[in-house]
Design a protein around this motif. Structure first.
Motif, PDB file in Angstrom:
ATOM      1  N   ARG A  48      15.108  30.183  -9.107  1.00  8.89           N
ATOM      2  CA  ARG A  48      14.736  31.401  -9.841  1.00  8.89           C
ATOM      3  C   ARG A  48      14.890  32.676  -9.013  1.00  8.89           C
ATOM      4  O   ARG A  48      14.946  33.767  -9.557  1.00  8.89           O
ATOM      5  N   GLN A  49      14.950  32.542  -7.692  1.00 10.31           N
ATOM      6  CA  GLN A  49      15.064  33.723  -6.839  1.00 10.31           C
ATOM      7  C   GLN A  49      16.504  34.179  -6.632  1.00 10.31           C
ATOM      8  O   GLN A  49      16.734  35.249  -6.079  1.00 10.31           O
ATOM      9  N   LEU A  50      17.468  33.397  -7.076  1.00 13.03           N
ATOM     10  CA  LEU A  50      18.864  33.731  -6.822  1.00 13.03           C
ATOM     11  C   LEU A  50      19.340  34.877  -7.706  1.00 13.03           C
ATOM     12  O   LEU A  50      19.048  34.922  -8.904  1.00 13.03           O
ATOM     13  N   ALA A  51      20.106  35.788  -7.126  1.00 12.45           N
ATOM     14  CA  ALA A  51      20.693  36.888  -7.891  1.00 12.45           C
ATOM     15  C   ALA A  51      21.684  36.335  -8.904  1.00 12.45           C
ATOM     16  O   ALA A  51      22.422  35.387  -8.621  1.00 12.45           O
ATOM     17  N   GLY A  52      21.682  36.906 -10.105  1.00  8.79           N
ATOM     18  CA  GLY A  52      22.606  36.483 -11.146  1.00  8.79           C
ATOM     19  C   GLY A  52      22.035  35.493 -12.130  1.00  8.79           C
ATOM     20  O   GLY A  52      22.583  35.314 -13.222  1.00  8.79           O
ATOM     21  N   VAL A  53      20.931  34.835 -11.768  1.00  8.26           N
ATOM     22  CA  VAL A  53      20.309  33.855 -12.666  1.00  8.26           C
ATOM     23  C   VAL A  53      19.562  34.587 -13.783  1.00  8.26           C
ATOM     24  O   VAL A  53      18.739  35.467 -13.519  1.00  8.26           O
ATOM     25  N   THR A  54      19.848  34.226 -15.027  1.00  5.32           N
ATOM     26  CA  THR A  54      19.191  34.872 -16.172  1.00  5.32           C
ATOM     27  C   THR A  54      18.161  33.963 -16.836  1.00  5.32           C
ATOM     28  O   THR A  54      17.341  34.425 -17.626  1.00  5.32           O
ATOM     29  N   GLY A  55      18.205  32.672 -16.534  1.00  4.47           N
ATOM     30  CA  GLY A  55      17.252  31.735 -17.122  1.00  4.47           C
ATOM     31  C   GLY A  55      17.394  30.384 -16.451  1.00  4.47           C
ATOM     32  O   GLY A  55      18.360  30.128 -15.720  1.00  4.47           O
ATOM     33  N   LEU A  56      16.430  29.503 -16.700  1.00  4.04           N
ATOM     34  CA  LEU A  56      16.423  28.206 -16.030  1.00  4.04           C
ATOM     35  C   LEU A  56      15.810  27.143 -16.928  1.00  4.04           C
ATOM     36  O   LEU A  56      14.731  27.335 -17.495  1.00  4.04           O
ATOM     37  N   SER A  57      16.514  26.033 -17.066  1.00  2.00           N
ATOM     38  CA  SER A  57      15.980  24.858 -17.756  1.00  2.00           C
ATOM     39  C   SER A  57      15.914  23.729 -16.738  1.00  2.00           C
ATOM     40  O   SER A  57      16.948  23.177 -16.332  1.00  2.00           O
ATOM     41  N   ASN A  58      14.707  23.397 -16.310  1.00  2.00           N
ATOM     42  CA  ASN A  58      14.508  22.365 -15.292  1.00  2.00           C
ATOM     43  C   ASN A  58      14.264  21.033 -15.996  1.00  2.00           C
ATOM     44  O   ASN A  58      13.166  20.751 -16.461  1.00  2.00           O
ATOM     45  N   GLN A  59      15.305  20.218 -16.078  1.00  2.00           N
ATOM     46  CA  GLN A  59      15.227  18.930 -16.762  1.00  2.00           C
ATOM     47  C   GLN A  59      15.169  17.758 -15.789  1.00  2.00           C
ATOM     48  O   GLN A  59      15.449  16.612 -16.149  1.00  2.00           O
ATOM     49  N   LEU A  60      14.791  18.043 -14.535  1.00  3.57           N
ATOM     50  CA  LEU A  60      14.668  16.990 -13.532  1.00  3.57           C
ATOM     51  C   LEU A  60      13.574  16.002 -13.930  1.00  3.57           C
ATOM     52  O   LEU A  60      12.496  16.394 -14.359  1.00  3.57           O
ATOM     53  N   GLU A  61      13.844  14.724 -13.777  1.00  2.49           N
ATOM     54  CA  GLU A  61      12.885  13.669 -14.107  1.00  2.49           C
ATOM     55  C   GLU A  61      12.306  13.075 -12.835  1.00  2.49           C
ATOM     56  O   GLU A  61      12.916  13.136 -11.763  1.00  2.49           O
ATOM     57  N   ILE A  62      11.115  12.494 -12.968  1.00  7.92           N
ATOM     58  CA  ILE A  62      10.426  11.908 -11.818  1.00  7.92           C
ATOM     59  C   ILE A  62      10.514  10.391 -11.903  1.00  7.92           C
ATOM     60  O   ILE A  62      10.257   9.801 -12.951  1.00  7.92           O
ATOM     61  N   ARG A  63      10.910   9.768 -10.798  1.00 11.62           N
ATOM     62  CA  ARG A  63      10.988   8.307 -10.769  1.00 11.62           C
ATOM     63  C   ARG A  63       9.601   7.706 -10.954  1.00 11.62           C
ATOM     64  O   ARG A  63       8.643   8.119 -10.313  1.00 11.62           O
ATOM     65  N   ARG A  64       9.505   6.721 -11.794  1.00 14.83           N
ATOM     66  CA  ARG A  64       8.198   6.149 -12.117  1.00 14.83           C
ATOM     67  C   ARG A  64       7.764   5.117 -11.079  1.00 14.83           C
ATOM     68  O   ARG A  64       8.507   4.222 -10.728  1.00 14.83           O
ATOM     69  N   SER A  65       6.534   5.266 -10.628  1.00 20.98           N
ATOM     70  CA  SER A  65       5.927   4.309  -9.700  1.00 20.98           C
ATOM     71  C   SER A  65       4.421   4.528  -9.771  1.00 20.98           C
ATOM     72  O   SER A  65       3.843   5.305  -9.011  1.00 20.98           O
ATOM     73  N   VAL A  66       3.762   3.831 -10.723  1.00 13.47           N
ATOM     74  CA  VAL A  66       2.398   4.224 -11.075  1.00 13.47           C
ATOM     75  C   VAL A  66       1.409   3.070 -11.101  1.00 13.47           C
ATOM     76  O   VAL A  66       1.686   2.004 -11.636  1.00 13.47           O
ATOM     77  N   ASN A  67       0.267   3.270 -10.473  1.00 13.94           N
ATOM     78  CA  ASN A  67      -0.931   2.472 -10.701  1.00 13.94           C
ATOM     79  C   ASN A  67      -1.909   3.413 -11.400  1.00 13.94           C
ATOM     80  O   ASN A  67      -2.406   4.357 -10.792  1.00 13.94           O
ATOM     81  N   ARG A  68      -2.157   3.213 -12.694  1.00 15.39           N
ATOM     82  CA  ARG A  68      -2.878   4.234 -13.458  1.00 15.39           C
ATOM     83  C   ARG A  68      -4.312   4.438 -12.971  1.00 15.39           C
ATOM     84  O   ARG A  68      -4.844   5.546 -13.068  1.00 15.39           O
ATOM     85  N   PHE A  69      -4.935   3.390 -12.422  1.00 15.29           N
ATOM     86  CA  PHE A  69      -6.302   3.554 -11.915  1.00 15.29           C
ATOM     87  C   PHE A  69      -6.294   4.422 -10.658  1.00 15.29           C
ATOM     88  O   PHE A  69      -7.171   5.272 -10.459  1.00 15.29           O
ATOM     89  N   ALA A  70      -5.285   4.221  -9.813  1.00 12.77           N
ATOM     90  CA  ALA A  70      -5.163   5.042  -8.608  1.00 12.77           C
ATOM     91  C   ALA A  70      -4.858   6.490  -8.984  1.00 12.77           C
ATOM     92  O   ALA A  70      -5.378   7.424  -8.364  1.00 12.77           O
TER      93      ALA A  70
END
Length: 224
Positions: free
Chosen positions: A130-152
């Motif tokens: 977002r800090q780069l000159a020339g950028v007019t908008g941003l769609s961040n569609q990065l996904e997070i790898r799943r690794s979950v213990n829901r109680f933790a």
């Protein structure tokens, strides 16, 4: 706080911020819902406006209708912007695998796709671009790898909320389902709501945070 007072406070706060041209921004308030119109000189300025308003007491929601109008000297070709995005991601210490990120640029609008291990890496990529000159908008569609213990996950979020002096953790309920977290209850400000959401995102492996927290004066006539 009534709408008129809130509007005056928002205008004063925007005028106080030296990186913003407040004269080009229109502010309207209706029952705590703030509509921001007009134009700004960069995507970073647009983000700064939203951050300032979101942190103000009495703001219940924001409709962001600001247009990014780049000064002539900041205009960049899409190819140049894409190259700069790849470079800044490669240099970002918090983005561990920049090669896993695909970058697309259309008329200055940047789209990020791919996988990261943590939510903070997703937000770090967002902040770098977002800090780069020339950028007019941003769609961040990065996904997070799943690794979950829901109680933790639940325990980690509860502990994070209790460590934060700005939050009353007893007013927040945490529900987990797989890698998804739902927050319910009430908070006093949008800032407090954002802090609670950040605590949820900071737990390892969380891929979705559904924020159903109500801000103070939203509670009249509603129930969770």
């Amino acid at each position: 706080m009534n709408d008129l007072s809130l509007r005056q406070d928002i205008i004063a706060e925007l005028e106080y911020e030296p990186s913003i041209d407040a004269a080009c921004i229109g502010v309207a308030v209706d029952h705590g819902i703030v509509t921001l119109s007009g134009h700004v000189r960069s995507f970073m300025e647009k983000h700064t406006v939203e951050r300032i308003v979101r942190g103000m007491l009495g703001v219940r929601a924001i409709a962001l209708e600001l247009e990014v109008r780049l000064p002539e000297h900041q205009s960049r070709s899409d190819d140049e912007i894409a190259s700069r995005v790849l470079a800044v991601l490669a240099w970002a210490a918090t983005v561990s695998n920049p090669r896993d990120i695909e970058v697309t640029v259309r008329r200055g609008f940047v789209i990020l796709k791919g996988m990261v291990d943590w939510h903070f890496q997703r937000t770090a990529a967002d902040a770098a671009v977002r800090q780069l000159a020339g950028v007019t908008g941003l769609s961040n569609q990065l996904e997070i790898r799943r690794s979950v213990n829901r109680f933790a996950v639940t325990r980690e979020i509860e502990e994070a909320l209790r460590r934060n002096i700005e939050i009353d953790p007893d007013d927040i309920r945490i529900e987990t389902s797989g890698s998804q977290v739902t927050l319910r209850g009430s908070v006093r400000t949008l800032r407090e709501r954002a802090l609670a959401e950040r605590a949820a995102w900071s737990a390892r492996g969380v891929t979705v945070v559904e924020d159903r927290l109500l801000v103070d004066d939203q509670l009249d006539g509603l129930s969770t």
